[in-house]
Design a protein around this motif. Sequence first.
Motif, PDB file in Angstrom:
ATOM      1  N   SER A  96      -5.205  -6.238  10.813  1.00  0.00           N
ATOM      2  CA  SER A  96      -4.437  -5.106  11.339  1.00  0.00           C
ATOM      3  C   SER A  96      -5.304  -3.864  11.482  1.00  0.00           C
ATOM      4  CB  SER A  96      -3.236  -4.811  10.436  1.00  0.00           C
ATOM      5  OG  SER A  96      -3.656  -4.583   9.113  1.00  0.00           O
ATOM      6  N   GLY A  97      -6.504  -3.895  10.929  1.00  0.00           N
ATOM      7  CA  GLY A  97      -7.404  -2.754  11.042  1.00  0.00           C
ATOM      8  C   GLY A  97      -8.647  -2.934  10.196  1.00  0.00           C
ATOM      9  N   THR A  98      -9.380  -1.836  10.088  1.00  0.00           N
ATOM     10  CA  THR A  98     -10.602  -1.800   9.294  1.00  0.00           C
ATOM     11  C   THR A  98     -10.507  -0.625   8.331  1.00  0.00           C
ATOM     12  OG1 THR A  98     -11.847  -2.677  11.163  1.00  0.00           O
ATOM     13  CG2 THR A  98     -13.122  -1.665   9.412  1.00  0.00           C
ATOM     14  N   ALA A  99     -10.975  -0.837   7.108  1.00  0.00           N
ATOM     15  CA  ALA A  99     -10.915   0.214   6.091  1.00  0.00           C
ATOM     16  C   ALA A  99     -12.251   0.329   5.377  1.00  0.00           C
ATOM     17  CB  ALA A  99      -9.826  -0.094   5.076  1.00  0.00           C
ATOM     18  N   ILE A 100     -12.443   1.489   4.754  1.00  0.00           N
ATOM     19  CA  ILE A 100     -13.574   1.705   3.861  1.00  0.00           C
ATOM     20  C   ILE A 100     -12.995   2.033   2.500  1.00  0.00           C
ATOM     21  CG2 ILE A 100     -15.533   3.197   3.317  1.00  0.00           C
ATOM     22  CD1 ILE A 100     -16.023   3.454   6.308  1.00  0.00           C
ATOM     23  N   ILE A 101     -13.383   1.262   1.501  1.00  0.00           N
ATOM     24  CA  ILE A 101     -12.900   1.495   0.138  1.00  0.00           C
ATOM     25  C   ILE A 101     -13.736   2.601  -0.482  1.00  0.00           C
ATOM     26  CG2 ILE A 101     -12.610   0.489  -2.156  1.00  0.00           C
ATOM     27  CD1 ILE A 101     -12.071  -2.182  -0.758  1.00  0.00           C
ATOM     28  N   ASP A 102     -13.055   3.657  -0.910  1.00  0.00           N
ATOM     29  CA  ASP A 102     -13.725   4.810  -1.503  1.00  0.00           C
ATOM     30  C   ASP A 102     -13.825   4.705  -3.022  1.00  0.00           C
ATOM     31  OD1 ASP A 102     -14.159   6.183   0.930  1.00  0.00           O
ATOM     32  OD2 ASP A 102     -12.088   6.873   0.918  1.00  0.00           O
ATOM     33  N   SER A 103     -12.819   4.108  -3.658  1.00  0.00           N
ATOM     34  CA  SER A 103     -12.882   3.981  -5.111  1.00  0.00           C
ATOM     35  C   SER A 103     -12.164   2.718  -5.565  1.00  0.00           C
ATOM     36  CB  SER A 103     -12.297   5.206  -5.806  1.00  0.00           C
ATOM     37  OG  SER A 103     -10.909   5.248  -5.670  1.00  0.00           O
ATOM     38  N   GLU A 129       0.825  -1.195   0.000  1.00  0.00           N
ATOM     39  CA  GLU A 129       0.000   0.000   0.000  1.00  0.00           C
ATOM     40  C   GLU A 129       0.871   1.261   0.000  1.00  0.00           C
ATOM     41  OE1 GLU A 129       0.652  -1.054   4.320  1.00  0.00           O
ATOM     42  OE2 GLU A 129       0.381  -2.123   2.463  1.00  0.00           O
ATOM     43  N   GLU A 130       0.361   2.325  -0.602  1.00  0.00           N
ATOM     44  CA  GLU A 130       1.058   3.614  -0.625  1.00  0.00           C
ATOM     45  C   GLU A 130       0.176   4.650   0.050  1.00  0.00           C
ATOM     46  OE1 GLU A 130       2.287   4.824  -4.551  1.00  0.00           O
ATOM     47  OE2 GLU A 130       2.604   2.747  -5.135  1.00  0.00           O
ATOM     48  N   ARG A 131       0.757   5.390   0.993  1.00  0.00           N
ATOM     49  CA  ARG A 131      -0.001   6.436   1.689  1.00  0.00           C
ATOM     50  C   ARG A 131      -0.200   7.625   0.756  1.00  0.00           C
ATOM     51  NH1 ARG A 131      -0.790   7.350   7.239  1.00  0.00           N
ATOM     52  NH2 ARG A 131       0.724   5.699   7.655  1.00  0.00           N
ATOM     53  N   VAL A 132      -1.454   8.069   0.614  1.00  0.00           N
ATOM     54  CA  VAL A 132      -1.779   9.232  -0.208  1.00  0.00           C
ATOM     55  C   VAL A 132      -1.950  10.452   0.681  1.00  0.00           C
ATOM     56  CG1 VAL A 132      -3.463  10.205  -1.825  1.00  0.00           C
ATOM     57  CG2 VAL A 132      -2.914   7.772  -1.913  1.00  0.00           C
ATOM     58  N   GLU A 133      -2.678  10.283   1.774  1.00  0.00           N
ATOM     59  CA  GLU A 133      -2.876  11.306   2.792  1.00  0.00           C
ATOM     60  C   GLU A 133      -2.754  10.623   4.144  1.00  0.00           C
ATOM     61  OE1 GLU A 133      -6.583  13.309   2.186  1.00  0.00           O
ATOM     62  OE2 GLU A 133      -6.048  13.983   0.188  1.00  0.00           O
ATOM     63  N   GLU A 134      -3.144  11.314   5.196  1.00  0.00           N
ATOM     64  CA  GLU A 134      -2.967  10.790   6.545  1.00  0.00           C
ATOM     65  C   GLU A 134      -3.519   9.371   6.726  1.00  0.00           C
ATOM     66  OE1 GLU A 134      -4.159  11.960  11.094  1.00  0.00           O
ATOM     67  OE2 GLU A 134      -3.944  13.545   9.614  1.00  0.00           O
ATOM     68  N   ASN A 135      -4.788   9.150   6.423  1.00  0.00           N
ATOM     69  CA  ASN A 135      -5.399   7.827   6.582  1.00  0.00           C
ATOM     70  C   ASN A 135      -5.873   7.238   5.261  1.00  0.00           C
ATOM     71  OD1 ASN A 135      -5.027   7.772   9.334  1.00  0.00           O
ATOM     72  ND2 ASN A 135      -6.977   8.754   9.763  1.00  0.00           N
ATOM     73  N   THR A 136      -5.462   7.803   4.149  1.00  0.00           N
ATOM     74  CA  THR A 136      -5.888   7.336   2.832  1.00  0.00           C
ATOM     75  C   THR A 136      -4.725   6.649   2.131  1.00  0.00           C
ATOM     76  OG1 THR A 136      -7.456   9.166   2.675  1.00  0.00           O
ATOM     77  CG2 THR A 136      -6.895   8.045   0.634  1.00  0.00           C
ATOM     78  N   PHE A 137      -5.022   5.479   1.558  1.00  0.00           N
ATOM     79  CA  PHE A 137      -3.986   4.660   0.933  1.00  0.00           C
ATOM     80  C   PHE A 137      -4.414   4.250  -0.468  1.00  0.00           C
ATOM     81  CE2 PHE A 137      -3.488   4.265   5.434  1.00  0.00           C
ATOM     82  CZ  PHE A 137      -2.123   4.232   5.636  1.00  0.00           C
ATOM     83  N   TYR A 193      -8.460   3.507  -0.395  1.00  0.00           N
ATOM     84  CA  TYR A 193      -9.212   3.209   0.824  1.00  0.00           C
ATOM     85  C   TYR A 193      -8.765   4.091   1.977  1.00  0.00           C
ATOM     86  CZ  TYR A 193      -5.200   0.360   2.421  1.00  0.00           C
ATOM     87  OH  TYR A 193      -3.962  -0.064   2.828  1.00  0.00           O
ATOM     88  N   ARG A 194      -9.691   4.246   2.949  1.00  0.00           N
ATOM     89  CA  ARG A 194      -9.422   4.992   4.173  1.00  0.00           C
ATOM     90  C   ARG A 194      -9.329   4.010   5.331  1.00  0.00           C
ATOM     91  NH1 ARG A 194     -14.061   7.517   5.604  1.00  0.00           N
ATOM     92  NH2 ARG A 194     -15.123   6.666   3.789  1.00  0.00           N
ATOM     93  N   LEU A 195      -8.279   4.099   6.090  1.00  0.00           N
ATOM     94  CA  LEU A 195      -8.141   3.287   7.286  1.00  0.00           C
ATOM     95  C   LEU A 195      -8.953   3.956   8.386  1.00  0.00           C
ATOM     96  CD1 LEU A 195      -6.604   0.738   8.076  1.00  0.00           C
ATOM     97  CD2 LEU A 195      -4.757   2.190   8.885  1.00  0.00           C
TER      98      LEU A 195
END
Length: 80
Positions: free
Chosen positions: A52-59, A17-25, A71-73
Motif C-alpha cells: 500500500s506504500g513505502t515507509a521509513i522507520i524512524d524508531s 497503526e495509529e496516526r501521530v502526525e500527518e505522515n507519521t504513524f 514510521y513515516r509514510l
Amino acid sequence: MGMPLELQTMLVTKGKEERVEENTFLLEKEGYRLYPLDVPIEVRKLKESDPSGTAIIDSLKWEKEKTVITYRLVSLYSIN
C-alpha cells in the motif's frame, strides 16, 4: 535462555497503526521484531496483500515482549 527475535523485511500493519502526525504513524507488534531503520521498506495491510506504500522507520523500541515502531509514510500507492 535466549530472547526470541524475528527479522522483518516489510511492515505489515493489519490496520492497527495509529496516526501521530500527518505522515507519521505508531504501530505496536507482539513479540520482539527487528526492522531496518532509515531505509524505505514496503507497507502492507496484510502479509498476502499488495503493497500500500513505502515507509521509513524512524524508531524501534522493545519492551514487555512487544515492539513499538514509529514510521513515516513516504509514498502511498492506494488509499484502500
